[in-house]
Design a protein around this motif. Structure first.
Motif, PDB file in Angstrom:
ATOM      1  N   ASP A 123      -0.017  -0.287 -13.599  1.00  8.23           N
ATOM      2  CA  ASP A 123      -0.093   1.108 -13.179  1.00  8.23           C
ATOM      3  C   ASP A 123      -0.534   2.010 -14.328  1.00  8.23           C
ATOM      4  O   ASP A 123      -1.291   2.953 -14.132  1.00  8.23           O
ATOM      5  CB  ASP A 123       1.259   1.578 -12.626  1.00  8.23           C
TER       6      ASP A 123
ATOM      7  N   SER B  36       0.721  11.136 -10.544  1.00  3.24           N
ATOM      8  CA  SER B  36      -0.099  12.346 -10.424  1.00  3.24           C
ATOM      9  C   SER B  36       0.697  13.590 -10.808  1.00  3.24           C
ATOM     10  O   SER B  36       0.175  14.500 -11.460  1.00  3.24           O
ATOM     11  CB  SER B  36      -0.631  12.470  -8.991  1.00  3.24           C
TER      12      SER B  36
ATOM     13  N   ALA C 198       1.351   6.381  -7.087  1.00  5.88           N
ATOM     14  CA  ALA C 198       0.209   7.242  -7.418  1.00  5.88           C
ATOM     15  C   ALA C 198       0.608   8.708  -7.353  1.00  5.88           C
ATOM     16  O   ALA C 198       0.223   9.509  -8.217  1.00  5.88           O
ATOM     17  CB  ALA C 198      -0.956   6.954  -6.472  1.00  5.88           C
ATOM     18  N   SER C 199       1.408   9.061  -6.370  1.00  8.46           N
ATOM     19  CA  SER C 199       1.862  10.444  -6.230  1.00  8.46           C
ATOM     20  C   SER C 199       2.775  10.850  -7.383  1.00  8.46           C
ATOM     21  O   SER C 199       2.648  11.947  -7.943  1.00  8.46           O
ATOM     22  CB  SER C 199       2.596  10.604  -4.890  1.00  8.46           C
TER      23      SER C 199
ATOM     24  N   MET D 297       0.830  -1.208   0.000  1.00  9.13           N
ATOM     25  CA  MET D 297       0.000   0.000   0.000  1.00  9.13           C
ATOM     26  C   MET D 297       0.865   1.258   0.000  1.00  9.13           C
ATOM     27  O   MET D 297       0.551   2.234  -0.685  1.00  9.13           O
ATOM     28  CB  MET D 297      -0.953  -0.016   1.191  1.00  9.13           C
ATOM     29  N   ASN D 298       1.968   1.226   0.722  1.00 14.55           N
ATOM     30  CA  ASN D 298       2.874   2.372   0.760  1.00 14.55           C
ATOM     31  C   ASN D 298       3.510   2.601  -0.614  1.00 14.55           C
ATOM     32  O   ASN D 298       3.598   3.733  -1.092  1.00 14.55           O
ATOM     33  CB  ASN D 298       3.951   2.156   1.832  1.00 14.55           C
ATOM     34  N   GLU D 299       3.944   1.504  -1.268  1.00 15.37           N
ATOM     35  CA  GLU D 299       4.530   1.616  -2.608  1.00 15.37           C
ATOM     36  C   GLU D 299       3.500   2.124  -3.609  1.00 15.37           C
ATOM     37  O   GLU D 299       3.819   2.937  -4.481  1.00 15.37           O
ATOM     38  CB  GLU D 299       5.094   0.261  -3.067  1.00 15.37           C
ATOM     39  N   HIS D 300       2.266   1.658  -3.494  1.00 22.26           N
ATOM     40  CA  HIS D 300       1.200   2.107  -4.393  1.00 22.26           C
ATOM     41  C   HIS D 300       0.945   3.608  -4.217  1.00 22.26           C
ATOM     42  O   HIS D 300       0.772   4.335  -5.199  1.00 22.26           O
ATOM     43  CB  HIS D 300      -0.078   1.312  -4.133  1.00 22.26           C
ATOM     44  N   LYS D 301       0.944   4.083  -2.987  1.00 21.62           N
ATOM     45  CA  LYS D 301       0.738   5.516  -2.731  1.00 21.62           C
ATOM     46  C   LYS D 301       1.871   6.350  -3.328  1.00 21.62           C
ATOM     47  O   LYS D 301       1.632   7.409  -3.892  1.00 21.62           O
ATOM     48  CB  LYS D 301       0.629   5.782  -1.227  1.00 21.62           C
ATOM     49  N   LYS D 302       3.110   5.864  -3.200  1.00 17.87           N
ATOM     50  CA  LYS D 302       4.248   6.587  -3.789  1.00 17.87           C
ATOM     51  C   LYS D 302       4.132   6.647  -5.310  1.00 17.87           C
ATOM     52  O   LYS D 302       4.369   7.691  -5.915  1.00 17.87           O
ATOM     53  CB  LYS D 302       5.577   5.937  -3.385  1.00 17.87           C
TER      54      LYS D 302
END
Length: 194
Positions: free
Chosen positions: A84, A48, A44-45, A37-42
């Motif tokens: 991704d 973005s 996504a950022s 989840m942490n890797e996915h958030k990074k």
């Protein structure tokens, strides 16, 4: 190990594990989930930021080749994967220019097989979306005399690009960044970009 009913093979159940071992396994699974989840958030950022860059560089629905290629370079440096790309760039609500950037990246850098790419474009409902590539040569001379600029344009769908029917468009996009005398703009079909 064989257990009732005559089934063969290994039959592991949580009940058969010592409690401390079971808790260790569960804690590792939770750590993996948190890491994912942490890797996915990074990711996504980071994606973005690329999306905002493209949107900020788009003028009247049109994007210059240098901004287009920078976005692809950014995706390459972050090692964006096919899943991704589908999640972030192949969304129908995204600008078709972002769809195109994702498609180009999948073909040129991820080397996704045509069948898989076509399926992803179809599932995401962007297969038929179209872009217009416009290009012209500047300051051409013939025996020392200036010649008029040549303007060209080509409308292409993402599906045609994925099928390899429009390889010359990708060649043009890749070539245009290195040719100082050529100007290339990509726009969504129907925009009033010039």
């Amino acid at each position: 190990m064989e257990r009732g009913g005559g089934s063969s093979g290994l039959d592991l159940r949580w009940n058969y594990l010592p409690r401390d071992v079971a808790l260790d396994i569960v804690s590792l699974l939770e750590e993996c989930k948190a890491f994912y989840m942490n890797e996915h958030k990074k990711m996504a950022s980071a994606v973005s930021a690329v999306i905002k860059y493209v949107e900020g560089s788009t003028q009247s629905g049109s994007l210059e080749i240098r901004f287009y290629m920078k976005a692809i370079g950014d995706l390459t440096s972050m090692k964006l994967g096919f899943r991704d790309v589908q999640l972030f760039l192949f969304r129908r609500e995204q600008n078709v220019l972002l769809n195109l950037i994702g498609c180009h990246y999948c073909i040129s850098f991820l080397e996704i097989p045509t069948v898989d790419l076509m399926e992803a474009l179809e599932i995401c409902q962007i297969l038929e979306r179209q872009v217009c590539v416009r290009w012209f040569m500047l300051c051409r001379r013939f025996y020392g005399f200036p010649m008029p600029n040549e303007h060209h344009s080509h409308i292409v769908s993402l599906g045609d690009l994925a099928m390899g029917n429009e390889d010359e468009v990708f060649d043009l996009l890749n070539y245009g960044i290195t040719n100082q005398g050529m100007r290339i703009r990509i726009s969504s079909v129907g925009s009033n970009a010039t």
